[in-house]
Design a protein around this motif. Structure first.
Motif, PDB file in Angstrom:
ATOM      1  N   ASP A   1       0.257  -4.605   0.328  1.00 11.68           N
ATOM      2  CA  ASP A   1       0.209  -4.053  -0.877  1.00 11.68           C
ATOM      3  C   ASP A   1       1.088  -2.472  -0.508  1.00 11.68           C
ATOM      4  O   ASP A   1       0.219  -1.794  -0.420  1.00 11.68           O
ATOM      5  CB  ASP A   1      -0.906  -3.900  -1.811  1.00 11.68           C
ATOM      6  CG  ASP A   1      -0.900  -3.340  -2.964  1.00 11.68           C
ATOM      7  OD1 ASP A   1       0.466  -2.868  -3.360  1.00 11.68           O
ATOM      8  OD2 ASP A   1      -1.831  -3.292  -4.011  1.00 11.68           O
TER       9      ASP A   1
ATOM     10  N   SER B   1      -4.335  -1.492   2.335  1.00 15.47           N
ATOM     11  CA  SER B   1      -2.805  -1.790   1.913  1.00 15.47           C
ATOM     12  C   SER B   1      -2.366  -2.820   3.006  1.00 15.47           C
ATOM     13  O   SER B   1      -1.566  -3.568   2.628  1.00 15.47           O
ATOM     14  CB  SER B   1      -2.346  -0.496   1.767  1.00 15.47           C
ATOM     15  OG  SER B   1      -1.002  -0.519   1.573  1.00 15.47           O
TER      16      SER B   1
ATOM     17  N   THR C   1      -3.605  -6.644   2.909  1.00 20.14           N
ATOM     18  CA  THR C   1      -3.307  -7.335   1.788  1.00 20.14           C
ATOM     19  C   THR C   1      -1.748  -7.119   1.564  1.00 20.14           C
ATOM     20  O   THR C   1      -1.197  -7.756   0.576  1.00 20.14           O
ATOM     21  CB  THR C   1      -3.816  -6.711   0.438  1.00 20.14           C
ATOM     22  OG1 THR C   1      -3.678  -5.181   0.221  1.00 20.14           O
ATOM     23  CG2 THR C   1      -5.475  -6.665   0.309  1.00 20.14           C
TER      24      THR C   1
END
Length: 91
Positions: A38, A33, A36
């Motif tokens: 995200d 996470s 990326t």
């Protein structure tokens, strides 16, 4: 806390293996996470991990296993990534 048999939650080896699998998959998804960028994945992984650990403390292994299954499935999406934990030991 204790489970329904009066055994301290987290005391048996099966629970310890489940907890280790949860921690490993959560850490992997947390790192993915961050890599990326995200934030939704990070929040969802954190929720699944937190809910599973709370259920383990309550002695509800079945609910924790459901959350582990979600973490494993999400981890599989990134199986090419370095550090992929693969299949959990507690299955």
């Amino acid at each position: 806390m204790t489970n329904s048999d009066g055994i301290p939650a987290g005391g048996c080896s099966e629970v310890q293996a489940l907890r280790a699998d949860l921690e490993e998959h959560f850490a992997f998804l947390r790192d993915i996470s961050a890599e990326t960028r995200d934030p939704v994945l990070g929040r969802m992984a954190g929720y699944a991990y937190g809910y599973a650990t709370a259920k383990l403390e309550d002695g509800d292994q079945a609910a924790a296993v459901k959350q582990l299954a979600w973490l494993v499935n999400e981890s599989a999406r990134f199986q090419e990534a370095v550090g992929d934990p693969g299949v959990p030991r507690s299955r």
